[in-house]
Design an enzyme around this catalytic site. Sequence first.
Site, PDB file in Angstrom:
ATOM      1  N   SER A   1       8.839   3.355   5.100  1.00 33.45           N
ATOM      2  CA  SER A   1       9.916   3.277   4.138  1.00 33.45           C
ATOM      3  C   SER A   1       9.390   3.240   2.714  1.00 33.45           C
ATOM      4  O   SER A   1       8.278   3.671   2.444  1.00 33.45           O
ATOM      5  CB  SER A   1      10.807   2.076   4.411  1.00 33.45           C
ATOM      6  OG  SER A   1      12.058   2.277   3.791  1.00 33.45           O
TER       7      SER A   1
ATOM      8  N   HIS B   1       4.423  -7.724  -0.144  1.00 30.15           N
ATOM      9  CA  HIS B   1       3.979  -8.968  -0.762  1.00 30.15           C
ATOM     10  C   HIS B   1       4.663  -9.163  -2.110  1.00 30.15           C
ATOM     11  O   HIS B   1       5.174  -8.205  -2.709  1.00 30.15           O
ATOM     12  CB  HIS B   1       2.458  -8.946  -0.937  1.00 30.15           C
ATOM     13  CG  HIS B   1       1.717  -8.895   0.363  1.00 30.15           C
ATOM     14  ND1 HIS B   1       0.983  -9.949   0.850  1.00 30.15           N
ATOM     15  CD2 HIS B   1       1.621  -7.916   1.304  1.00 30.15           C
ATOM     16  CE1 HIS B   1       0.458  -9.620   2.024  1.00 30.15           C
ATOM     17  NE2 HIS B   1       0.830  -8.387   2.315  1.00 30.15           N
TER      18      HIS B   1
ATOM     19  N   ASP C   1       0.877  -1.168   0.000  1.00 33.74           N
ATOM     20  CA  ASP C   1       0.000   0.000   0.000  1.00 33.74           C
ATOM     21  C   ASP C   1       0.913   1.215   0.000  1.00 33.74           C
ATOM     22  O   ASP C   1       1.729   1.382   0.914  1.00 33.74           O
ATOM     23  CB  ASP C   1      -0.856   0.040   1.267  1.00 33.74           C
ATOM     24  CG  ASP C   1      -1.957  -1.010   1.294  1.00 33.74           C
ATOM     25  OD1 ASP C   1      -2.005  -1.862   0.398  1.00 33.74           O
ATOM     26  OD2 ASP C   1      -2.767  -0.973   2.243  1.00 33.74           O
TER      27      ASP C   1
END
Length: 263
Positions: free
Chosen positions: A227, A142, A86
Amino acid sequence: MAKRFFRLLTELSSRKSVSRLTGAFAKSKLSRSLIPWFAKSYRIPIEDAEKSVAEYLSLNDFFTRRLKPGLRPIDNTEASLVSPVDAAITGMGRIEAGQIINVKGQDYTTQELLNQSPRQLNYTDGFYFVLYLSPTDYHRIHSPVTGKVIEKEHIPGKVYPVNEFGLRYMRRVLSRNERLITYIRHTFGELAVVKVGAMNVSSIRYVEPLPNELNAGDELAYFEFGSTVVLLAENGTFDPRNDLAVGSKVKVGERLGTLQPKE
């Protein structure tokens, strides 16, 4: 003058010793009381979290939270490259003779970003995304493709901020910060997932155990505090969605574009 002053302060504070102290506190039970304040301050949708706020043992435990199953459906369109995180897109485009052009006014090279790896030649005319995770975002990473992990590299480094200020005013933070690089072989070539550490905790960890074979959407790693992920597609293997641009927001599993065989 003000920019130089803040740059100096950031240089002085962007040390691993400072990050270790911050990280130790964030992982301690003492930090648990800060979770409600942190969630409210950053408008984190706590209803999306796998557990209730009271079940998290520390601020770091909450920050690295998983989401409820099914909240991030994975685009299974044939040959899709999906977002691993995201994030907001803070840079994207074609790589030109090894040059990653104009990420917040600064240029990078695939050679420096990949720490002089011989594999950098595979990306000299590829495609890149710079994906910034704010404190509000879900911080698990992911796999963007179905494929096989063929190489991993940890590169020690600084812990400069990777937000708007850091990318624009600090010198080449994406290639000076700590990085964890995963190379994944997929049907049409390979992909580099470059996870860039950031100020304060700057810890990037693989899930355990990390399988050699990954399906798109499988957990790969996670950040302990905010990050950036730089995603590199191999030369001639990727076409982006035409509606994406710098500033677009994407979520895990959302299609970024289409993979294709090399010509």
